[in-house]
Design an enzyme around this catalytic site. Sequence first.
Site, short mmCIF file in Angstrom:
data_model
loop_
_atom_site.label_atom_id
_atom_site.label_comp_id
_atom_site.label_asym_id
_atom_site.label_seq_id
_atom_site.Cartn_x
_atom_site.Cartn_y
_atom_site.Cartn_z
N GLY A 192 -22.60 72.79 -9.03
CA GLY A 192 -23.12 73.16 -10.33
C GLY A 192 -22.00 73.12 -11.35
O GLY A 192 -20.92 72.55 -11.10
N VAL A 197 -20.17 73.85 -3.32
CA VAL A 197 -20.33 74.58 -2.06
C VAL A 197 -20.35 73.57 -0.92
O VAL A 197 -21.05 72.56 -0.98
CB VAL A 197 -21.64 75.40 -2.03
CG1 VAL A 197 -21.71 76.25 -0.76
CG2 VAL A 197 -21.76 76.29 -3.25
N LYS A 212 -17.27 78.11 -0.84
CA LYS A 212 -17.54 77.83 -2.25
C LYS A 212 -16.27 77.95 -3.07
O LYS A 212 -15.46 78.86 -2.85
CB LYS A 212 -18.59 78.81 -2.78
CG LYS A 212 -18.97 78.61 -4.24
CD LYS A 212 -20.13 79.52 -4.62
CE LYS A 212 -20.64 79.21 -6.03
NZ LYS A 212 -21.85 79.99 -6.37
N ASP A 307 -28.93 87.31 -11.89
CA ASP A 307 -29.13 85.87 -12.02
C ASP A 307 -30.06 85.35 -10.93
O ASP A 307 -29.88 84.25 -10.41
CB ASP A 307 -27.78 85.15 -11.98
CG ASP A 307 -27.86 83.73 -12.54
OD1 ASP A 307 -28.76 83.47 -13.35
OD2 ASP A 307 -27.03 82.90 -12.16
#
Length: 454
Positions: A192, A197, A212, A307
């Site tokens: 992202g 990851v 990650k 989130d």
Amino acid sequence: MSRSPTVTLTLVSGHLDRGAYVFEERGTSVVGRSGNCSPRLPSDEHHRTVSRHHCLLDVNPPAIRIRDLGSLNGTYLNGRKIGQRAKDETPEEAAAQTYPEHDLTDGDRIRIGDTVFRVDIHAEDTVSRARCTRCGRDVGDEAGFLPGDYLCAACQARPGAILRMLLDLAHPGHGELGVIAGYALLQELGRGGMGVVHLARHEPSGREVALKVMLPRVATRPEARERFLREAALTRALRHPNIAALEGAGYCEGVFFFTTEYCTAGGLDTLLRRSGGRLPVDEAVGFAVQALRGLEAAHGQGVVHRDLSPSNILLHKAPDGSLTAKISDFGLAKAFDRAGLSGLTRTGDAMGKPRFMPARQVTNFKDAKPAVDVWALAACLYNMLTGVYPRDFPPGEDPWRIVLESPAVPVRERDPEVPWALADVIDQALREEPAFGFHTAADLRQALLEATHG
């Protein structure tokens, strides 16, 4: 003693109770007359021209950005109008437009109605030049001339290569990299805006984990790094069958890295894509109930996710084929942002995923309560059952304006096949005014069980 950067909105003229609003860390504010705005402008004769949600401020000291939210009478920057909806447009119609964002500088003046704020930026701790921590390249303005570790744009574009280099350097005695010593990368699982990851195997034990890396978009100051790692430490303390455990966390030369429990069946978002966008009622409610158990455990320890979406509800497949939902990234993305490490992003993307976010989280970014996770989980369940989001987000329209102005569409308007009792619970869970429909994960979990099992 040096001071950290700050941004202050100083009242120059107007009729407010406070003379200054100080931002010392990453945050957003919606300015307007609504009760959840800050600064909140009063509903009096001096502010009749001010909209309920007038403009959005995105702040990451010493940077600050402003965007009009389709206000009726406009926002003025240094005497120039920077946004206003047409006289015959409703607030909902104004959401069809995305108004331009403007970076602010020290001394700028913002006028909203009869109220004027001066932007005061303190950023005295700067460096004359900045170099990339990894390749040594002179990055100049790219780093904003703030002290701290910084990765240039070219290095940030190669997170996998950076991770492999760190693994090559890691060994058990390396203080900073010991967390990832002995791991080998197997395959990329996803990426992202903030990192990547990988599935990784610990060679001595053969155990597989998700590894990650997160790459800051700004110079990493020591206080920001420590603030983020402190929040990560809270996440490491969470142990529950419905939470993907964070096992290790570290930082080295501008890069944060984490090892987490590997969930073999991927994310709930992947399962939804494979299933045509929807799941059967029993399956969807089952995943929601499991995730709510994880939320309940985390909230009990004072940790809020902030989130939540189907992409970070992971699924682990047992030998008997059963799937267990586990919440991942518990607070990491938001903690990263709150520490100022994501910088400013166009349209405020760093605030989270608007499709699964209550309006109160936009207006009160820093002070997220457990109820925002409960709302987001209900939005995930809505998505599992209907294949769409609680609000409509037409292409090209301002998503944050939609979040602020549009309530959730009743779930049976999306799919009349959703059972009435379940629909009533979901609609209640997605209510925000005058208060959230459910304040705790336990309450929503119990309501879902009663609606589906009697």
